[in-house]
Design an enzyme around this catalytic site. Structure first.
Site, PDB file in Angstrom:
ATOM      1  N   HIS A  18       0.811  -1.210   0.000  1.00 30.43           N
ATOM      2  CA  HIS A  18       0.000   0.000   0.000  1.00 30.43           C
ATOM      3  C   HIS A  18       0.849   1.267   0.000  1.00 30.43           C
ATOM      4  CE1 HIS A  18      -3.530  -2.538   1.666  1.00 30.43           C
ATOM      5  NE2 HIS A  18      -3.497  -2.537   0.350  1.00 30.43           N
ATOM      6  N   ASP A 157     -13.675 -12.970 -11.845  1.00 31.56           N
ATOM      7  CA  ASP A 157     -12.325 -13.484 -11.645  1.00 31.56           C
ATOM      8  C   ASP A 157     -11.348 -12.434 -12.162  1.00 31.56           C
ATOM      9  OD1 ASP A 157      -9.878 -14.779 -11.728  1.00 31.56           O
ATOM     10  OD2 ASP A 157     -10.683 -16.640 -12.547  1.00 31.56           O
ATOM     11  N   GLY A 158     -10.519 -11.918 -11.282  1.00 33.81           N
ATOM     12  CA  GLY A 158      -9.635 -10.821 -11.656  1.00 33.81           C
ATOM     13  C   GLY A 158      -8.677 -11.158 -12.779  1.00 33.81           C
ATOM     14  N   ASP A 178      -3.091  -8.599  -7.248  1.00 33.31           N
ATOM     15  CA  ASP A 178      -2.765  -9.015  -5.880  1.00 33.31           C
ATOM     16  C   ASP A 178      -3.494 -10.322  -5.566  1.00 33.31           C
ATOM     17  OD1 ASP A 178      -2.064  -9.108  -3.207  1.00 33.31           O
ATOM     18  OD2 ASP A 178      -3.557  -7.629  -2.594  1.00 33.31           O
TER      19      ASP A 178
END
Length: 305
Positions: A18, A157-158, A178
């Site tokens: 991050h 689904d990424g 990620d």
């Protein structure tokens, strides 16, 4: 589908991921032109650190809790400010207000996942596309962003988004990948996903997360990425403890494709600090190297050392 990030929210891996994400978004804002952030494995967006799940592992205490417990060195403060200002803003009604250079962390109650952090940093012209496959997590994420015209939340689904959702219509942006790494072959899948996405969006910035743990095929993974012949590819890694006697997460890594020209220098300042602040034993280490690009020859020497 079984992975739930609430058990790990705010841990040392989140801190590095991050902090770098915030640097990338901040850099994109230097130009007036709109950009889009595509978050392929978004999670629920906002995490309750006082929940039973987060308290069960307490991983955030050795991550964001430790990071915010003491003042930051002057050189590090501006690099972490966008990230820690967002965390502080989410906790401003849970105890004394504090800036990114003050502690303690006792009143921390909420922690932003990557879509929430991204959204907090965006300008009115910028857009967020967040993908989440887990049905319950998708519903939670969708509620969090309900009514937000700058954000599009999709139950998907990424991995599929790396084809169908690129390039963005803004022709400018950041792709965060990620994955949970709960299945075999995820390092290979990450390499293949990047290859497909880069062909569709060669001008975009990509940030890929991967775990460091005993037996992880990191050298082979780096070699496969290098073989893609993408001109600029930066790697940063943070290890907080030895992998002896454990099969769990001991470190965290990021691959940044088309990084801002300032990022390598920023990581050279930030990583030594994070290693010292977050280390769990004397085997902690950190590095930022070019897999492809400006200092590749030096990086290769360092990698072989």
């Amino acid at each position: 589908m079984n992975y739930r990030h609430i058990y790990h929210a705010g841990n040392f891996a989140d801190v590095l991921k991050h902090a770098v994400l915030a640097r990338l978004v901040t850099y994109l804002k230097q130009k007036d032109k709109a950009f889009r952030v595509l978050d392929t494995h978004a999670g629920i967006g906002l995490y309750d650190l006082s929940s039973e799940e987060a308290q069960k592992t307490g991983e955030w205490r050795d991550g964001i809790g430790r990071l915010m417990a003491d003042p930051l060195p002057a050189a590090v403060q501006p690099l972490l400010a966008p990230y820690l200002d967002a965390v502080a803003a989410l906790n401003s009604d849970h105890g004394p207000e504090r800036g990114p250079d003050r502690g303690p962390d006792g009143s921390l109650a909420r922690y932003p996942g990557s879509p929430k952090l991204t959204r907090m940093l965006m300008r009115p012209q910028d857009r967020l596309s967040a993908m989440e496959l887990h049905p319950d997590d998708y519903e939670t994420l969708h509620r969090l962003f309900d009514g937000d015209y700058q954000s599009r939340i999709t139950e998907l689904d990424g991995w599929l988004a790396l084809g169908a959702h690129l390039p963005p219509k803004e022709k400018r942006g950041l792709v965060l990948v990620d994955p949970p790494f709960e299945e075999a072959g995820e390092y290979e899948r990450l390499e293949k996903g990047l290859a497909k996405a880069y062909r569709r969006f060669p001008g975009g910035t990509f940030c890929l997360w991967y775990p460091l743990k005993q037996g992880a095929p990191i050298a082979a993974f780096h070699e496969s990425l290098t073989a893609l012949n993408i001109p600029k590819m930066l790697c940063c890694e943070l290890t907080v403890k030895s992998d002896r006697g454990t099969t769990g997460l001991t470190g965290t890594g990021l691959i940044i494709v088309n990084p801002p020209f300032t990022l390598k220098g920023e990581l050279d300042v930030l990583l030594p600090f994070l290693k010292d602040r977050l280390k769990q034993d004397r085997f902690a280490s950190a590095r930022a190297i070019w897999l492809r690009g400006e200092d590749r020859d030096v990086a290769a020497d360092d990698d072989d050392a």
